[in-house]
Write a protein that holds these residues in place. Structure first.
Motif, PDB file in Angstrom:
ATOM      1  N   SER A   1      -7.372  15.878   1.272  1.00  0.00           N
ATOM      2  CA  SER A   1      -7.599  16.511   2.569  1.00  0.00           C
ATOM      3  C   SER A   1      -9.069  16.441   2.988  1.00  0.00           C
ATOM      4  O   SER A   1      -9.405  16.732   4.138  1.00  0.00           O
ATOM      5  CB  SER A   1      -7.130  17.967   2.555  1.00  0.00           C
ATOM      6  OG  SER A   1      -7.790  18.695   1.552  1.00  0.00           O
ATOM      7  N   ASP A   2      -9.950  16.045   2.063  1.00  0.00           N
ATOM      8  CA  ASP A   2     -11.362  15.865   2.405  1.00  0.00           C
ATOM      9  C   ASP A   2     -11.598  14.549   3.142  1.00  0.00           C
ATOM     10  O   ASP A   2     -12.643  14.374   3.771  1.00  0.00           O
ATOM     11  CB  ASP A   2     -12.231  15.899   1.146  1.00  0.00           C
ATOM     12  CG  ASP A   2     -12.215  17.256   0.457  1.00  0.00           C
ATOM     13  OD1 ASP A   2     -12.046  18.272   1.175  1.00  0.00           O
ATOM     14  OD2 ASP A   2     -12.351  17.298  -0.778  1.00  0.00           O
ATOM     15  N   TYR A   3     -10.644  13.603   3.032  1.00  0.00           N
ATOM     16  CA  TYR A   3     -10.732  12.366   3.795  1.00  0.00           C
ATOM     17  C   TYR A   3     -10.409  12.659   5.263  1.00  0.00           C
ATOM     18  O   TYR A   3      -9.663  13.585   5.570  1.00  0.00           O
ATOM     19  CB  TYR A   3      -9.741  11.325   3.265  1.00  0.00           C
ATOM     20  CG  TYR A   3     -10.235  10.563   2.067  1.00  0.00           C
ATOM     21  CD1 TYR A   3     -10.757   9.288   2.196  1.00  0.00           C
ATOM     22  CD2 TYR A   3     -10.177  11.117   0.789  1.00  0.00           C
ATOM     23  CE1 TYR A   3     -11.209   8.568   1.096  1.00  0.00           C
ATOM     24  CE2 TYR A   3     -10.624  10.421  -0.319  1.00  0.00           C
ATOM     25  CZ  TYR A   3     -11.144   9.143  -0.154  1.00  0.00           C
ATOM     26  OH  TYR A   3     -11.589   8.451  -1.245  1.00  0.00           O
TER      27      TYR A   3
ATOM     28  N   GLU B   1      -0.292  19.582   5.799  1.00  0.00           N
ATOM     29  CA  GLU B   1       0.590  19.981   6.904  1.00  0.00           C
ATOM     30  C   GLU B   1       0.796  18.866   7.923  1.00  0.00           C
ATOM     31  O   GLU B   1       1.771  18.873   8.665  1.00  0.00           O
ATOM     32  CB  GLU B   1       0.023  21.214   7.616  1.00  0.00           C
ATOM     33  CG  GLU B   1      -0.062  22.472   6.775  1.00  0.00           C
ATOM     34  CD  GLU B   1      -1.310  22.508   5.888  1.00  0.00           C
ATOM     35  OE1 GLU B   1      -2.192  21.628   6.082  1.00  0.00           O
ATOM     36  OE2 GLU B   1      -1.384  23.379   5.013  1.00  0.00           O
ATOM     37  N   LEU B   2      -0.114  17.893   7.948  1.00  0.00           N
ATOM     38  CA  LEU B   2      -0.063  16.857   8.969  1.00  0.00           C
ATOM     39  C   LEU B   2       1.241  16.071   8.923  1.00  0.00           C
ATOM     40  O   LEU B   2       1.744  15.631   9.961  1.00  0.00           O
ATOM     41  CB  LEU B   2      -1.261  15.909   8.795  1.00  0.00           C
ATOM     42  CG  LEU B   2      -1.534  14.908   9.904  1.00  0.00           C
ATOM     43  CD1 LEU B   2      -1.840  15.620  11.224  1.00  0.00           C
ATOM     44  CD2 LEU B   2      -2.688  13.992   9.524  1.00  0.00           C
ATOM     45  N   PHE B   3       1.822  15.900   7.737  1.00  0.00           N
ATOM     46  CA  PHE B   3       3.012  15.060   7.583  1.00  0.00           C
ATOM     47  C   PHE B   3       4.249  15.861   7.185  1.00  0.00           C
ATOM     48  O   PHE B   3       5.220  15.292   6.689  1.00  0.00           O
ATOM     49  CB  PHE B   3       2.729  13.959   6.563  1.00  0.00           C
ATOM     50  CG  PHE B   3       1.513  13.146   6.895  1.00  0.00           C
ATOM     51  CD1 PHE B   3       1.543  12.225   7.934  1.00  0.00           C
ATOM     52  CD2 PHE B   3       0.327  13.316   6.211  1.00  0.00           C
ATOM     53  CE1 PHE B   3       0.419  11.481   8.257  1.00  0.00           C
ATOM     54  CE2 PHE B   3      -0.803  12.576   6.516  1.00  0.00           C
ATOM     55  CZ  PHE B   3      -0.753  11.661   7.552  1.00  0.00           C
ATOM     56  N   ASP B   4       4.213  17.146   7.442  1.00  0.00           N
ATOM     57  CA  ASP B   4       5.358  17.986   7.096  1.00  0.00           C
ATOM     58  C   ASP B   4       6.618  17.581   7.848  1.00  0.00           C
ATOM     59  O   ASP B   4       7.736  17.809   7.382  1.00  0.00           O
ATOM     60  CB  ASP B   4       5.045  19.461   7.387  1.00  0.00           C
ATOM     61  CG  ASP B   4       4.214  20.109   6.284  1.00  0.00           C
ATOM     62  OD1 ASP B   4       4.059  19.471   5.226  1.00  0.00           O
ATOM     63  OD2 ASP B   4       3.725  21.233   6.486  1.00  0.00           O
TER      64      ASP B   4
ATOM     65  N   ILE C   1       4.106   9.333  15.759  1.00  0.00           N
ATOM     66  CA  ILE C   1       4.467   8.118  16.482  1.00  0.00           C
ATOM     67  C   ILE C   1       3.721   8.082  17.813  1.00  0.00           C
ATOM     68  O   ILE C   1       3.930   8.935  18.683  1.00  0.00           O
ATOM     69  CB  ILE C   1       5.985   8.052  16.712  1.00  0.00           C
ATOM     70  CG1 ILE C   1       6.722   8.081  15.367  1.00  0.00           C
ATOM     71  CG2 ILE C   1       6.361   6.814  17.524  1.00  0.00           C
ATOM     72  CD1 ILE C   1       8.200   8.330  15.494  1.00  0.00           C
ATOM     73  N   PHE C   2       2.854   7.080  17.968  1.00  0.00           N
ATOM     74  CA  PHE C   2       2.044   6.924  19.173  1.00  0.00           C
ATOM     75  C   PHE C   2       2.545   5.712  19.954  1.00  0.00           C
ATOM     76  O   PHE C   2       2.814   4.664  19.383  1.00  0.00           O
ATOM     77  CB  PHE C   2       0.574   6.730  18.804  1.00  0.00           C
ATOM     78  CG  PHE C   2      -0.020   7.876  18.037  1.00  0.00           C
ATOM     79  CD1 PHE C   2      -0.730   8.872  18.683  1.00  0.00           C
ATOM     80  CD2 PHE C   2       0.129   7.956  16.655  1.00  0.00           C
ATOM     81  CE1 PHE C   2      -1.281   9.939  17.971  1.00  0.00           C
ATOM     82  CE2 PHE C   2      -0.416   9.007  15.937  1.00  0.00           C
ATOM     83  CZ  PHE C   2      -1.112  10.006  16.596  1.00  0.00           C
ATOM     84  N   GLN C   3       2.625   5.853  21.271  1.00  0.00           N
ATOM     85  CA  GLN C   3       3.138   4.790  22.126  1.00  0.00           C
ATOM     86  C   GLN C   3       2.094   4.358  23.149  1.00  0.00           C
ATOM     87  O   GLN C   3       1.063   5.003  23.329  1.00  0.00           O
ATOM     88  CB  GLN C   3       4.395   5.269  22.862  1.00  0.00           C
ATOM     89  CG  GLN C   3       5.521   5.704  21.945  1.00  0.00           C
ATOM     90  CD  GLN C   3       6.777   6.138  22.695  1.00  0.00           C
ATOM     91  OE1 GLN C   3       7.820   6.326  22.104  1.00  0.00           O
ATOM     92  NE2 GLN C   3       6.672   6.320  24.004  1.00  0.00           N
TER      93      GLN C   3
ATOM     94  N   GLY D   1       3.475  17.478   1.329  1.00  0.00           N
ATOM     95  CA  GLY D   1       3.170  18.140   0.061  1.00  0.00           C
ATOM     96  C   GLY D   1       1.736  18.616   0.007  1.00  0.00           C
ATOM     97  O   GLY D   1       1.033  18.667   1.018  1.00  0.00           O
ATOM     98  N   ASP D   2       1.310  18.930  -1.190  1.00  0.00           N
ATOM     99  CA  ASP D   2      -0.012  19.526  -1.354  1.00  0.00           C
ATOM    100  C   ASP D   2      -1.143  18.523  -1.231  1.00  0.00           C
ATOM    101  O   ASP D   2      -2.282  18.890  -0.967  1.00  0.00           O
ATOM    102  CB  ASP D   2      -0.106  20.231  -2.717  1.00  0.00           C
ATOM    103  CG  ASP D   2       0.857  21.410  -2.815  1.00  0.00           C
ATOM    104  OD1 ASP D   2       1.159  21.999  -1.754  1.00  0.00           O
ATOM    105  OD2 ASP D   2       1.303  21.724  -3.928  1.00  0.00           O
ATOM    106  N   SER D   3      -0.867  17.246  -1.468  1.00  0.00           N
ATOM    107  CA  SER D   3      -1.922  16.244  -1.374  1.00  0.00           C
ATOM    108  C   SER D   3      -1.319  14.894  -1.035  1.00  0.00           C
ATOM    109  O   SER D   3      -0.141  14.636  -1.308  1.00  0.00           O
ATOM    110  CB  SER D   3      -2.709  16.150  -2.683  1.00  0.00           C
ATOM    111  OG  SER D   3      -1.867  15.722  -3.739  1.00  0.00           O
ATOM    112  N   GLN D   4      -2.118  14.022  -0.429  1.00  0.00           N
ATOM    113  CA  GLN D   4      -1.671  12.691  -0.040  1.00  0.00           C
ATOM    114  C   GLN D   4      -2.402  11.649  -0.885  1.00  0.00           C
ATOM    115  O   GLN D   4      -3.605  11.461  -0.724  1.00  0.00           O
ATOM    116  CB  GLN D   4      -1.969  12.451   1.447  1.00  0.00           C
ATOM    117  CG  GLN D   4      -0.957  13.066   2.392  1.00  0.00           C
ATOM    118  CD  GLN D   4      -0.910  14.583   2.311  1.00  0.00           C
ATOM    119  OE1 GLN D   4      -1.918  15.253   2.377  1.00  0.00           O
ATOM    120  NE2 GLN D   4       0.283  15.107   2.136  1.00  0.00           N
TER     121      GLN D   4
END
Length: 319
Positions: free
Chosen positions: A178-180, A224-227, A232-234, A269-272
């Motif tokens: 999450s620091d990235y 939380e970003l990927f919960d 999806i950007f158009q 989850g908790d980390s990516q």
């Protein structure tokens, strides 16, 4: 297959023409997620002739129902190595090479040209004759990827195409994923609009759009970003995406100016451990869609005998 220069070493699989490794020799760092089937088993799959998911894994074309799984079949197919030659579609596959195996001895090269053509099995689920070329080119600290498609049929061909590279987030002691941060650039406004997939069908829920403010310091890659799955950007909102290290230094940039659609995804989850930056032509079906293949959002129509080309670059600092 191996590509290498003084800065980078790249590995590409014949299966799916998939980028499996992008190793920074100077920083001694692997940038591509190395795959873990318990998390996400791919590295950087090529998406064709489908990006995303069809409702009920099926589509209609000229009154017939065809079945196709998420992201299409190209990522599972074995590509052929093509001789170096000017003009992608004029080149010939290597004579005598086994399609399922790379050459026994690999020499250093800075470019790689792979090809997939239709066959009887693909035509059962995708009724078009095509030639798909994937061309990798190393130059300094940049890896360029070009996708070229030729319609060899006697009718218009409809398709979606894109890339799904997963970039590893190497963590030093005391750092968290999450620091990235992620910096998104494009021709749009100060904020970007995006959609989310329906959690049940996987179709794109167009009933509600979300706003993402573009910040100079970037977007934190929080859990939380990927919960709710991919963002999806158009409509060409994103022309490049850069990942910043926890200390603010540039990690890498993906340039994709001619792709109209873009996805950002990682595991919830908790980390990516990785983040996928995905340039697309097309996306998953819209929720409630019941039309023909030709009516799908973002579907590219290619006239008989014509070709399509698109590309993106992965740039490392110093390139």
């Amino acid at each position: 297959m191996l590509l290498e220069n003084e800065f980078l070493r790249v590995k590409v699989a014949l299966r799916g023409a998939e980028l499996c490794s992008l190793y920074d020799k100077q920083r001694r760092e692997e940038l591509i997620w190395q795959g873990d089937p318990t998390v996400w088993g791919w590295h950087a799959p090529l998406l064709f002739p489908l990006v995303g998911k069809l409702i009920d894994d099926s589509y209609r074309y000229r009154g017939r129902i065809y079945r196709m799984l998420r992201h299409g079949f190209a990522r599972e197919e074995i590509f052929a190595l093509v001789e170096d030659s000017p003009g992608a579609h004029g080149a010939e596959p290597v004579r005598g090479a086994k399609k399922s195996e790379p050459p026994e001895v690999e020499e250093k090269r800075s470019s790689l040209h792979l090809r997939l053509t239709d066959h009887s099995v693909t035509r059962e689920i995708y009724p078009f004759r095509f030639c798909l070329d994937v061309i990798y080119q190393l130059k300094g600290r940049k890896l360029s990827v070009r996708l070229e498609l030729c319609n060899r049929d006697e009718k218009e061909m409809y398709f979606a195409i894109g890339a799904h590279p997963g970039f590893a987030l190497p963590l030093k002691e005391g750092e968290r994923s999450s620091d990235y941060r992620l910096v998104l650039a494009g021709p749009g406004e100060e904020s970007l609009s995006y959609y989310l997939p329906d959690p049940v069908s996987g179709a794109v829920d167009l009933s509600h759009s979300y706003q993402l403010v573009k910040k100079k310091e970037g977007l934190a890659l929080t859990s939380e970003l990927f919960d709710k799955d991919a963002l999806i950007f158009q409509q060409g909102q994103i022309s490049s995406a850069s990942i910043l290290r926890p200390n603010g230094d540039l990690y890498l940039t993906l340039n994709c100016g001619n792709f109209p659609d873009f996805g950002i995804w990682s595991v919830p989850g908790d980390s990516q451990p990785f983040i996928c930056l995905e340039p697309w032509f097309g996306r998953s079906d819209s929720a409630g869609f019941e039309g023909d293949l030709s009516d799908r959002y973002g579907e590219v129509c290619l006239k008989e005998g014509l070709s399509f080309s698109a590309g993106f670059d992965i740039l490392l600092p110093g390139s």
